[in-house]
Scaffold this active site. Sequence first.
Site, PDB file in Angstrom:
ATOM      1  N   HIS A  73      -0.150   7.280   5.953  1.00 57.08           N
ATOM      2  CA  HIS A  73      -0.634   6.822   4.655  1.00 57.08           C
ATOM      3  C   HIS A  73      -1.639   7.815   4.076  1.00 57.08           C
ATOM      4  O   HIS A  73      -2.441   8.369   4.825  1.00 57.08           O
ATOM      5  CB  HIS A  73      -1.360   5.476   4.782  1.00 57.08           C
ATOM      6  CG  HIS A  73      -0.720   4.508   5.713  1.00 57.08           C
ATOM      7  ND1 HIS A  73      -0.992   4.493   7.067  1.00 57.08           N
ATOM      8  CD2 HIS A  73       0.163   3.511   5.486  1.00 57.08           C
ATOM      9  CE1 HIS A  73      -0.290   3.527   7.639  1.00 57.08           C
ATOM     10  NE2 HIS A  73       0.411   2.924   6.706  1.00 57.08           N
ATOM     11  N   HIS A  93       0.837  -1.196   0.000  1.00 53.84           N
ATOM     12  CA  HIS A  93       0.000   0.000   0.000  1.00 53.84           C
ATOM     13  C   HIS A  93       0.875   1.251   0.000  1.00 53.84           C
ATOM     14  O   HIS A  93       2.060   1.211   0.317  1.00 53.84           O
ATOM     15  CB  HIS A  93      -0.953   0.015   1.195  1.00 53.84           C
ATOM     16  CG  HIS A  93      -0.263  -0.049   2.532  1.00 53.84           C
ATOM     17  ND1 HIS A  93       0.254  -1.226   3.047  1.00 53.84           N
ATOM     18  CD2 HIS A  93      -0.005   0.912   3.462  1.00 53.84           C
ATOM     19  CE1 HIS A  93       0.795  -0.990   4.231  1.00 53.84           C
ATOM     20  NE2 HIS A  93       0.654   0.304   4.501  1.00 53.84           N
ATOM     21  N   CYS A 131       5.021   9.921   9.937  1.00 58.46           N
ATOM     22  CA  CYS A 131       4.839   8.903   8.900  1.00 58.46           C
ATOM     23  C   CYS A 131       3.411   8.378   8.958  1.00 58.46           C
ATOM     24  O   CYS A 131       2.833   8.211  10.026  1.00 58.46           O
ATOM     25  CB  CYS A 131       5.840   7.758   9.047  1.00 58.46           C
ATOM     26  SG  CYS A 131       6.112   7.160  10.722  1.00 58.46           S
ATOM     27  N   GLU A 181       4.318  -4.283   8.058  1.00 58.50           N
ATOM     28  CA  GLU A 181       4.296  -3.173   7.115  1.00 58.50           C
ATOM     29  C   GLU A 181       4.746  -3.721   5.760  1.00 58.50           C
ATOM     30  O   GLU A 181       5.740  -4.450   5.683  1.00 58.50           O
ATOM     31  CB  GLU A 181       5.251  -2.051   7.539  1.00 58.50           C
ATOM     32  CG  GLU A 181       4.804  -1.279   8.756  1.00 58.50           C
ATOM     33  CD  GLU A 181       3.622  -0.358   8.491  1.00 58.50           C
ATOM     34  OE1 GLU A 181       3.069  -0.397   7.373  1.00 58.50           O
ATOM     35  OE2 GLU A 181       3.251   0.399   9.411  1.00 58.50           O
ATOM     36  N   GLU A 237       4.969  -1.625   2.366  1.00 54.93           N
ATOM     37  CA  GLU A 237       4.675  -0.297   1.871  1.00 54.93           C
ATOM     38  C   GLU A 237       5.511   0.088   0.655  1.00 54.93           C
ATOM     39  O   GLU A 237       6.662  -0.320   0.520  1.00 54.93           O
ATOM     40  CB  GLU A 237       4.930   0.741   2.971  1.00 54.93           C
ATOM     41  CG  GLU A 237       4.009   0.600   4.155  1.00 54.93           C
ATOM     42  CD  GLU A 237       4.211   1.680   5.195  1.00 54.93           C
ATOM     43  OE1 GLU A 237       3.273   1.920   5.974  1.00 54.93           O
ATOM     44  OE2 GLU A 237       5.304   2.283   5.243  1.00 54.93           O
TER      45      GLU A 237
END
Length: 206
Positions: A79, A42, A77, A122, A124
């Site tokens: 999204h 993601h 940090c 995670e 990412e």
Amino acid sequence: MQKPRWQQVSFAEEPLILVNARDEPCGFDSKLNVHAGAGKLHRAFSIFLFRDSEHVLLHRRSAEKPLWPGYWTNSCCSHPRRGECNRIATSRRLEQELGVSAELRYLYRFQYQAAFGDLGSEHELCSVYIGRLDDEQELRVNRSEISGWDWFHVDDVDKWLAASPETLTPWFKLEWQQLRGRHAADIRSLFTDAGNSTSRPHAVGE
């Protein structure tokens, strides 16, 4: 004395953007689902704020975080959510977590995967940004997200990483190597370029 109530800004059900290795959106899923098991790739971002070329803001993640609680990491940090570009998401998150705004410079994007025991992962495609935080801006830290913070000299961060890497998040360790290597000049230029005029624009889709 009544304990202050901090604004909750992260939610298990918030829809995140699933992408392929070329950063092309390929669907959406909840924050809870994309971090379950080995994780789903993601879109994400990491921000490093500097008050001068040698001092960076780091924070300690809240104990309420499901993954890497209590670990130290970069300034901010998170999204982008469904329907958000990185430009909007980074601005939103700086305000929500730190109570500040900053002009950000996009540096690079990288993919990584890291597991936090059997609690989740995670996975990412993370865009990395740097920015300058002027002295007149006062931090208003959201304690539901952040349990501690400070300004650190970059040389001390290097020593910290060498001596106690287990106290730092996996993405921070990967990003810091790049910032201290091929992107060191970009940090210095935040404070030498008049008006930050050479900042790279956000990439398409950010």
